[in-house]
Scaffold this active site. Structure first.
Site, PDB file in Angstrom:
ATOM      1  NE  ARG A 164      54.334  69.210-100.291  1.00 38.50           N
ATOM      2  CZ  ARG A 164      53.430  69.164 -99.328  1.00 38.50           C
ATOM      3  NH1 ARG A 164      53.693  68.387 -98.296  1.00 38.50           N
ATOM      4  NH2 ARG A 164      52.381  69.440 -99.711  1.00 38.50           N
ATOM      5  CB  SER A 238      53.354  73.626-105.538  1.00 40.21           C
ATOM      6  OG  SER A 238      51.928  73.344-105.373  1.00 40.21           O
ATOM      7  CD  GLU A 334      56.370  71.036-103.488  1.00 39.18           C
ATOM      8  OE1 GLU A 334      55.664  72.077-102.945  1.00 39.18           O
ATOM      9  OE2 GLU A 334      55.810  69.939-104.097  1.00 39.18           O
TER      10      GLU A 334
HETATM   11  C1  LIG Z   1      50.803  68.310-111.667  1.00 41.69           C
HETATM   12  C2  LIG Z   1      51.388  68.055-110.461  1.00 41.69           C
HETATM   13  C3  LIG Z   1      50.840  68.113-109.158  1.00 41.69           C
HETATM   14  C4  LIG Z   1      51.585  67.701-108.147  1.00 41.69           C
HETATM   15  N1  LIG Z   1      51.015  67.930-106.984  1.00 41.69           N
HETATM   16  C5  LIG Z   1      51.685  67.649-105.710  1.00 41.69           C
HETATM   17  C6  LIG Z   1      50.939  67.596-104.419  1.00 41.69           C
HETATM   18  O1  LIG Z   1      49.750  67.787-104.285  1.00 41.69           O
HETATM   19  N2  LIG Z   1      51.388  67.460-103.305  1.00 41.69           N
HETATM   20  C7  LIG Z   1      53.089  66.880-103.504  1.00 41.69           C
HETATM   21  O2  LIG Z   1      53.838  66.605-102.358  1.00 41.69           O
HETATM   22  N3  LIG Z   1      53.608  67.029-104.508  1.00 41.69           N
HETATM   23  C8  LIG Z   1      53.005  67.462-105.743  1.00 41.69           C
HETATM   24  N4  LIG Z   1      53.586  67.267-106.985  1.00 41.69           N
HETATM   25  C9  LIG Z   1      54.933  66.952-106.839  1.00 41.69           C
HETATM   26  C10 LIG Z   1      55.620  65.657-107.450  1.00 41.69           C
HETATM   27  O3  LIG Z   1      54.315  64.791-107.873  1.00 41.69           O
HETATM   28  C11 LIG Z   1      56.015  64.712-106.161  1.00 41.69           C
HETATM   29  O4  LIG Z   1      57.048  65.376-105.599  1.00 41.69           O
HETATM   30  C12 LIG Z   1      56.526  62.991-106.431  1.00 41.69           C
HETATM   31  O5  LIG Z   1      56.649  62.548-105.255  1.00 41.69           O
HETATM   32  C13 LIG Z   1      57.747  63.061-107.262  1.00 41.69           C
HETATM   33  O6  LIG Z   1      57.740  61.890-107.838  1.00 41.69           O
HETATM   34  P1  LIG Z   1      58.577  61.404-108.881  1.00 41.69           P
HETATM   35  O7  LIG Z   1      58.561  59.812-109.044  1.00 41.69           O
HETATM   36  O8  LIG Z   1      58.168  62.032-109.981  1.00 41.69           O
HETATM   37  O9  LIG Z   1      60.126  62.015-108.525  1.00 41.69           O
HETATM   38  P2  LIG Z   1      61.184  62.441-109.656  1.00 41.69           P
HETATM   39  O10 LIG Z   1      60.627  63.888-109.792  1.00 41.69           O
HETATM   40  O11 LIG Z   1      61.541  61.675-110.514  1.00 41.69           O
HETATM   41  O12 LIG Z   1      62.170  62.864-108.609  1.00 41.69           O
HETATM   42  C14 LIG Z   1      62.202  63.800-107.490  1.00 41.69           C
HETATM   43  C15 LIG Z   1      63.410  63.622-106.478  1.00 41.69           C
HETATM   44  O13 LIG Z   1      63.333  62.330-106.024  1.00 41.69           O
HETATM   45  C16 LIG Z   1      64.538  61.600-106.139  1.00 41.69           C
HETATM   46  N5  LIG Z   1      64.190  60.250-106.549  1.00 41.69           N
HETATM   47  C17 LIG Z   1      63.027  59.717-107.031  1.00 41.69           C
HETATM   48  N6  LIG Z   1      62.748  58.553-106.717  1.00 41.69           N
HETATM   49  C18 LIG Z   1      63.877  57.988-105.991  1.00 41.69           C
HETATM   50  C19 LIG Z   1      64.055  56.798-105.332  1.00 41.69           C
HETATM   51  N7  LIG Z   1      63.578  55.820-105.583  1.00 41.69           N
HETATM   52  N8  LIG Z   1      65.283  56.855-104.568  1.00 41.69           N
HETATM   53  C20 LIG Z   1      66.122  57.894-104.385  1.00 41.69           C
HETATM   54  N9  LIG Z   1      65.611  59.059-105.029  1.00 41.69           N
HETATM   55  C21 LIG Z   1      64.574  59.255-105.628  1.00 41.69           C
HETATM   56  C22 LIG Z   1      65.251  62.184-107.381  1.00 41.69           C
HETATM   57  O14 LIG Z   1      66.627  62.050-107.590  1.00 41.69           O
HETATM   58  C23 LIG Z   1      64.899  63.439-107.374  1.00 41.69           C
HETATM   59  O15 LIG Z   1      65.457  64.147-106.658  1.00 41.69           O
HETATM   60  C24 LIG Z   1      53.027  67.524-108.102  1.00 41.69           C
HETATM   61  C25 LIG Z   1      53.671  67.436-109.543  1.00 41.69           C
HETATM   62  C26 LIG Z   1      52.823  67.640-110.690  1.00 41.69           C
HETATM   63  C27 LIG Z   1      53.434  67.428-111.860  1.00 41.69           C
END
Ligand SMILES: Cc1cc2nc3c(=O)[nH]c(=O)nc-3n(C[C@H](O)[C@H](O)[C@H](O)COP(=O)(O)OP(=O)(O)OC[C@H]3O[C@@H](n4cnc5c(N)ncnc54)[C@H](O)[C@@H]3O)c2cc1C
Length: 338
Positions: A164, A238, A334
């Site tokens: 992570r 998580s 996380e």
């Molecule tokens: C129900 C649920 C289940 C999940 N299960 C998992 C799992 O099994 N495994 C896992 O690893 N994660 C899991 N996650 C966490 C999440 O889905 C991941 O971390 C995902 O990659 C976040 O993507 P996002 O586009 O929503 O990022 P955001 O929440 O929008 O951003 C997260 C971070 O990344 C930065 N960011 C986003 N996009 C960019 C970009 N293009 N350039 C630079 N910075 C950027 C943002 O500034 C922020 O700091 C889960 C979340 C939920 C709600």
């Protein structure tokens, strides 16, 4: 120049469903738009890049320029007998990318089915599930370096992926806008079924001849049954990482708590499920007003409707303190608190 709005609600744009307003807000649809970012008056407020909002906890209004990454698309770059190289825009929905691969028989991401969020966020925390991590298939990450004001392409090794973790959470934090990712997927699948309940689920499904579609379906079924749907109960998956401790420390804990689970890692460390420790501390199902800990998943903090991000952040500190007090282990979040 990018069209910029002011005072935009982020509630529909984060899976916790937290109300918070962005001082400035723009959608980024093409990477060239990044070159003129500096000319925009909103630039002075500082940038916050938003993907699917599924790994953040908003604790108040965001006094920055929220750049919502919407660069979409998936393209086949190259293939040989064994591999296929795919380009995906950072704003593409991660699960849609997974389904694209599964439908075409490109193996490697099927275990990562149904993870919310965007392709561009996948390298940030090296998303992982069911024994597979994004780093296993990432070949290159392209980003705009805000400090150098240039585009850069990082190889897998440059990204310094960890559990992570990546360079984008470290030295490049707040400096990189990821615009696209190149993945290398396998035409000859290597199945990963030993993690979690995948095998049992495949049995329930009556699968005799395994395919990546079966694995993806099994993962979707398990996750849908196990994890709260953010559309119904606000959450960010998580909330804490699973701590990795030296084997000797794990053995000490095992002597004290014989039922403590542990997963041996390469080297001399063991991963302990944070959810188990949180549950032992009595937090599972805890609820106060509109926030709490999910009743079935101690690792998932939830918003039942109108919770405040700050309350959930405070709850996370209380949970970390009690785990530290009881097990001597410092949990790490996380989810990113904004
Ligand atoms: C129900 C649920 C289940 C999940 N299960 C998992 C799992 O099994 N495994 C896992 O690893 N994660 C899991 N996650 C966490 C999440 O889905 C991941 O971390 C995902 O990659 C976040 O993507 P996002 O586009 O929503 O990022 P955001 O929440 O929008 O951003 C997260 C971070 O990344 C930065 N960011 C986003 N996009 C960019 C970009 N293009 N350039 C630079 N910075 C950027 C943002 O500034 C922020 O700091 C889960 C979340 C939920 C709600």
């Amino acid at each position: 120049m990018l069209q910029t709005l002011t005072h935009v609600s982020l509630r529909p744009r984060n899976t916790f469903g937290m109300e918070a307003f962005a001082e400035y807000y723009s959608e980024l649809n093409r990477e060239e738009e990044l070159r003129s970012l500096k000319d925009n008056p909103a630039y002075g407020a500082g940038l916050f890049v938003l993907g699917g909002g599924s790994n953040i906890l908003l604790t108040g209004d965001v006094p920055h320029w929220v750049l919502h990454n919407k660069i979409g698309g998936i393209d086949l770059l190259q293939e040989d007998d064994e591999y296929v190289w795919l380009w995906a825009g950072a704003g593409a929905v991660w699960h849609s990318f997974v389904l694209y691969c599964v439908e075409r028989g490109y193996a490697g991401v099927e275990n990562l089915s149904l993870i919310p969020g965007t392709v561009g966020a996948a390298p940030i925390q090296n998303i992982g599930a069911y024994g597979v991590e994004a780093k296993d298939v990432i070949e290159e990450v392209r980003f705009f370096d805000l400090e150098q004001q240039t585009f850069r392409n990082f190889t897998q090794a440059d990204c310094r992926f960890g559990y992570r973790d990546s360079i984008f959470k470290g030295t490049l934090k707040g400096r990189a806008v990821i615009t696209s990712v190149v993945f290398r997927l396998n035409k000859i699948p290597r199945f990963h079924t030993s993690y979690g309940n995948i095998r049992q689920e495949l049995d329930v499904m009556g699968v005799t001849e395994l395919s990546i579609k079966h694995i993806s379906d099994a993962v979707i079924r398990i996750r849908s049954a196990k994890l709260p749907d953010p559309e119904k109960i606000g959450n960010a998956g998580s909330f804490f990482k699973n701590p990795e401790v030296p084997n000797a420390r794990y053995e000490q804990l095992k002597a004290q708590y014989p039922t403590i689970p542990g997963f041996p890692l390469e080297g001399d460390h063991t991963k302990i499920p944070a959810g188990w420790m949180i549950e032992q501390c009595g937090w599972k199902g805890y609820r106060e007003d509109d926030y709490g800990v999910h009743k079935d998943q101690a690792l998932v903090l939830v918003n039942y409707g109108n919770a405040k991000g700050a309350d959930i952040a405070t709850l996370s500190v209380k949970i970390m303190d009690s785990v530290k007090h009881r097990f001597g282990i410092q949990l790490e979040r996380e989810v990113q608190i904004i």
